[in-house]
Design a protein around this motif. Structure first.
Motif, PDB file in Angstrom:
ATOM      1  N   THR A 119     -22.506  -6.467-122.107  1.00  0.00           N
ATOM      2  CA  THR A 119     -23.930  -6.471-121.812  1.00  0.00           C
ATOM      3  C   THR A 119     -24.186  -7.358-120.599  1.00  0.00           C
ATOM      4  O   THR A 119     -23.274  -7.984-120.065  1.00  0.00           O
ATOM      5  CB  THR A 119     -24.727  -6.991-123.033  1.00  0.00           C
ATOM      6  OG1 THR A 119     -24.277  -8.309-123.352  1.00  0.00           O
ATOM      7  CG2 THR A 119     -24.549  -6.083-124.232  1.00  0.00           C
ATOM      8  N   GLU A 120     -25.438  -7.435-120.199  1.00  0.00           N
ATOM      9  CA  GLU A 120     -25.815  -8.266-119.059  1.00  0.00           C
ATOM     10  C   GLU A 120     -25.332  -9.698-119.264  1.00  0.00           C
ATOM     11  O   GLU A 120     -25.483 -10.269-120.337  1.00  0.00           O
ATOM     12  CB  GLU A 120     -27.337  -8.257-118.890  1.00  0.00           C
ATOM     13  CG  GLU A 120     -27.799  -8.944-117.637  1.00  0.00           C
ATOM     14  CD  GLU A 120     -29.307  -8.866-117.477  1.00  0.00           C
ATOM     15  OE1 GLU A 120     -29.881  -9.840-116.972  1.00  0.00           O
ATOM     16  OE2 GLU A 120     -29.894  -7.839-117.858  1.00  0.00           O
ATOM     17  N   GLY A 121     -24.714 -10.249-118.259  1.00  0.00           N
ATOM     18  CA  GLY A 121     -24.199 -11.606-118.347  1.00  0.00           C
ATOM     19  C   GLY A 121     -22.742 -11.678-118.774  1.00  0.00           C
ATOM     20  O   GLY A 121     -22.123 -12.728-118.694  1.00  0.00           O
ATOM     21  N   GLU A 122     -22.198 -10.570-119.261  1.00  0.00           N
ATOM     22  CA  GLU A 122     -20.786 -10.531-119.625  1.00  0.00           C
ATOM     23  C   GLU A 122     -20.004  -9.887-118.481  1.00  0.00           C
ATOM     24  O   GLU A 122     -20.488  -8.974-117.829  1.00  0.00           O
ATOM     25  CB  GLU A 122     -20.560  -9.723-120.907  1.00  0.00           C
ATOM     26  CG  GLU A 122     -21.130 -10.390-122.138  1.00  0.00           C
ATOM     27  CD  GLU A 122     -20.893  -9.584-123.400  1.00  0.00           C
ATOM     28  OE1 GLU A 122     -20.476 -10.187-124.394  1.00  0.00           O
ATOM     29  OE2 GLU A 122     -21.137  -8.365-123.388  1.00  0.00           O
ATOM     30  N   ASN A 123     -18.817 -10.368-118.254  1.00  0.00           N
ATOM     31  CA  ASN A 123     -17.942  -9.814-117.221  1.00  0.00           C
ATOM     32  C   ASN A 123     -16.619  -9.469-117.891  1.00  0.00           C
ATOM     33  O   ASN A 123     -15.663 -10.218-117.818  1.00  0.00           O
ATOM     34  CB  ASN A 123     -17.759 -10.826-116.084  1.00  0.00           C
ATOM     35  CG  ASN A 123     -16.976 -10.246-114.936  1.00  0.00           C
ATOM     36  OD1 ASN A 123     -16.783  -9.041-114.827  1.00  0.00           O
ATOM     37  ND2 ASN A 123     -16.499 -11.108-114.073  1.00  0.00           N
ATOM     38  N   ILE A 124     -16.598  -8.316-118.555  1.00  0.00           N
ATOM     39  CA  ILE A 124     -15.472  -7.911-119.384  1.00  0.00           C
ATOM     40  C   ILE A 124     -14.668  -6.828-118.673  1.00  0.00           C
ATOM     41  O   ILE A 124     -15.228  -5.851-118.180  1.00  0.00           O
ATOM     42  CB  ILE A 124     -15.967  -7.396-120.754  1.00  0.00           C
ATOM     43  CG1 ILE A 124     -16.628  -8.548-121.526  1.00  0.00           C
ATOM     44  CG2 ILE A 124     -14.838  -6.773-121.549  1.00  0.00           C
ATOM     45  CD1 ILE A 124     -17.292  -8.136-122.812  1.00  0.00           C
ATOM     46  N   THR A 125     -13.351  -7.018-118.642  1.00  0.00           N
ATOM     47  CA  THR A 125     -12.445  -6.026-118.094  1.00  0.00           C
ATOM     48  C   THR A 125     -11.683  -5.380-119.243  1.00  0.00           C
ATOM     49  O   THR A 125     -11.161  -6.079-120.119  1.00  0.00           O
ATOM     50  CB  THR A 125     -11.440  -6.682-117.120  1.00  0.00           C
ATOM     51  OG1 THR A 125     -12.175  -7.329-116.088  1.00  0.00           O
ATOM     52  CG2 THR A 125     -10.507  -5.652-116.514  1.00  0.00           C
ATOM     53  N   LEU A 126     -11.625  -4.054-119.249  1.00  0.00           N
ATOM     54  CA  LEU A 126     -10.938  -3.302-120.296  1.00  0.00           C
ATOM     55  C   LEU A 126      -9.504  -3.000-119.869  1.00  0.00           C
ATOM     56  O   LEU A 126      -9.250  -2.642-118.716  1.00  0.00           O
ATOM     57  CB  LEU A 126     -11.689  -1.977-120.548  1.00  0.00           C
ATOM     58  CG  LEU A 126     -11.006  -0.971-121.464  1.00  0.00           C
ATOM     59  CD1 LEU A 126     -10.879  -1.519-122.878  1.00  0.00           C
ATOM     60  CD2 LEU A 126     -11.768   0.340-121.446  1.00  0.00           C
ATOM     61  N   HIS A 127      -8.588  -3.122-120.829  1.00  0.00           N
ATOM     62  CA  HIS A 127      -7.185  -2.744-120.616  1.00  0.00           C
ATOM     63  C   HIS A 127      -6.746  -1.835-121.759  1.00  0.00           C
ATOM     64  O   HIS A 127      -7.041  -2.115-122.920  1.00  0.00           O
ATOM     65  CB  HIS A 127      -6.275  -3.981-120.592  1.00  0.00           C
ATOM     66  CG  HIS A 127      -6.605  -4.939-119.512  1.00  0.00           C
ATOM     67  ND1 HIS A 127      -6.226  -4.750-118.199  1.00  0.00           N
ATOM     68  CD2 HIS A 127      -7.307  -6.095-119.531  1.00  0.00           C
ATOM     69  CE1 HIS A 127      -6.655  -5.758-117.463  1.00  0.00           C
ATOM     70  NE2 HIS A 127      -7.327  -6.587-118.257  1.00  0.00           N
ATOM     71  N   LYS A 128      -6.059  -0.745-121.421  1.00  0.00           N
ATOM     72  CA  LYS A 128      -5.442   0.134-122.422  1.00  0.00           C
ATOM     73  C   LYS A 128      -3.938  -0.072-122.300  1.00  0.00           C
ATOM     74  O   LYS A 128      -3.346   0.305-121.293  1.00  0.00           O
ATOM     75  CB  LYS A 128      -5.802   1.596-122.169  1.00  0.00           C
ATOM     76  CG  LYS A 128      -7.226   1.913-122.464  1.00  0.00           C
ATOM     77  CD  LYS A 128      -7.651   3.360-122.323  1.00  0.00           C
ATOM     78  CE  LYS A 128      -6.677   4.316-121.748  1.00  0.00           C
ATOM     79  NZ  LYS A 128      -7.214   5.677-121.608  1.00  0.00           N
ATOM     80  N   ILE A 129      -3.347  -0.663-123.338  1.00  0.00           N
ATOM     81  CA  ILE A 129      -1.939  -1.032-123.286  1.00  0.00           C
ATOM     82  C   ILE A 129      -1.179  -0.291-124.386  1.00  0.00           C
ATOM     83  O   ILE A 129      -1.547  -0.386-125.570  1.00  0.00           O
ATOM     84  CB  ILE A 129      -1.764  -2.558-123.485  1.00  0.00           C
ATOM     85  CG1 ILE A 129      -2.671  -3.348-122.535  1.00  0.00           C
ATOM     86  CG2 ILE A 129      -0.298  -2.946-123.337  1.00  0.00           C
ATOM     87  CD1 ILE A 129      -2.421  -3.090-121.061  1.00  0.00           C
TER      88      ILE A 129
END
Length: 175
Positions: A130-140
């Motif tokens: 959401t706003e304010g979050e800086n999340i990077t997704l990884h599929k491992i």
């Protein structure tokens, strides 16, 4: 039972005392969820974000607080897990099942962490939080998970223990 004394409380965190024991809690929630999301291709969805308390980037399973915002009051644990999975990864799960519930840190907080297994995933949005979050997704791929953790640690990242707890609870080995 001794009375709880409020030592300090902000919008998101409080420090309390009962008898001689000081502890912390979130004023709006004593529960959080973590989601072990596995794709049809046997990949685990992990998120990476900078965490201020540890001063490092942490690799985690998607997770979030239960009922921490007024619009989410009354959500079940499974509803929170589904919402957090979609917000952070962009994936919706057709199947979500509770794996285990456990104290997060029993000497420090009354918070309970509820770990879920999510399957039959479909990509709906970009995710990222959401706003304010800086999340990077990884599929491992599960078969590459151990080497992935070693690579991330060599980069200076921390690996959240809930990944290992969820894998063990789901009886999913990795190499």
């Amino acid at each position: 039972m001794e009375e709880e004394i409020v030592l300090y409380q902000s919008k998101w965190l409080g420090l309390y005392r009962k008898g001689s024991w000081d502890y912390t809690r979130r004023p709006h929630s004593d529960h959080c969820v973590g989601i072990l999301a596995i794709t049809e291709a046997e990949e685990i969805l992990l998120v990476e974000q900078f965490r201020i308390p540890v001063g490092k980037t942490v690799v985690e399973i998607p997770a979030g607080l239960v009922g921490d915002e007024p619009e989410f009051t009354g959500e079940t644990l499974a509803q929170t897990a589904a919402r957090e999975l979609l917000e952070e990864t962009g994936y919706r799960a057709e199947k979500i099942e509770l794996l285990i519930s456990s104290p997060t840190s029993a000497g420090m907080t009354p918070e309970t962490t509820h770990l879920f297994l999510a399957k039959e995933l479909s990509k709906e949005t970009e995710g990222g939080g959401t706003e304010g979050e800086n999340i990077t997704l990884h599929k491992i791929p599960l078969a590459r998970l151990r080497s992935y953790f070693q690579e991330k640690q060599a980069e200076g990242c921390m690996i959240d223990f809930k990944i290992h707890a969820a894998l063990a609870a789901a009886n999913l080995p990795f190499s």
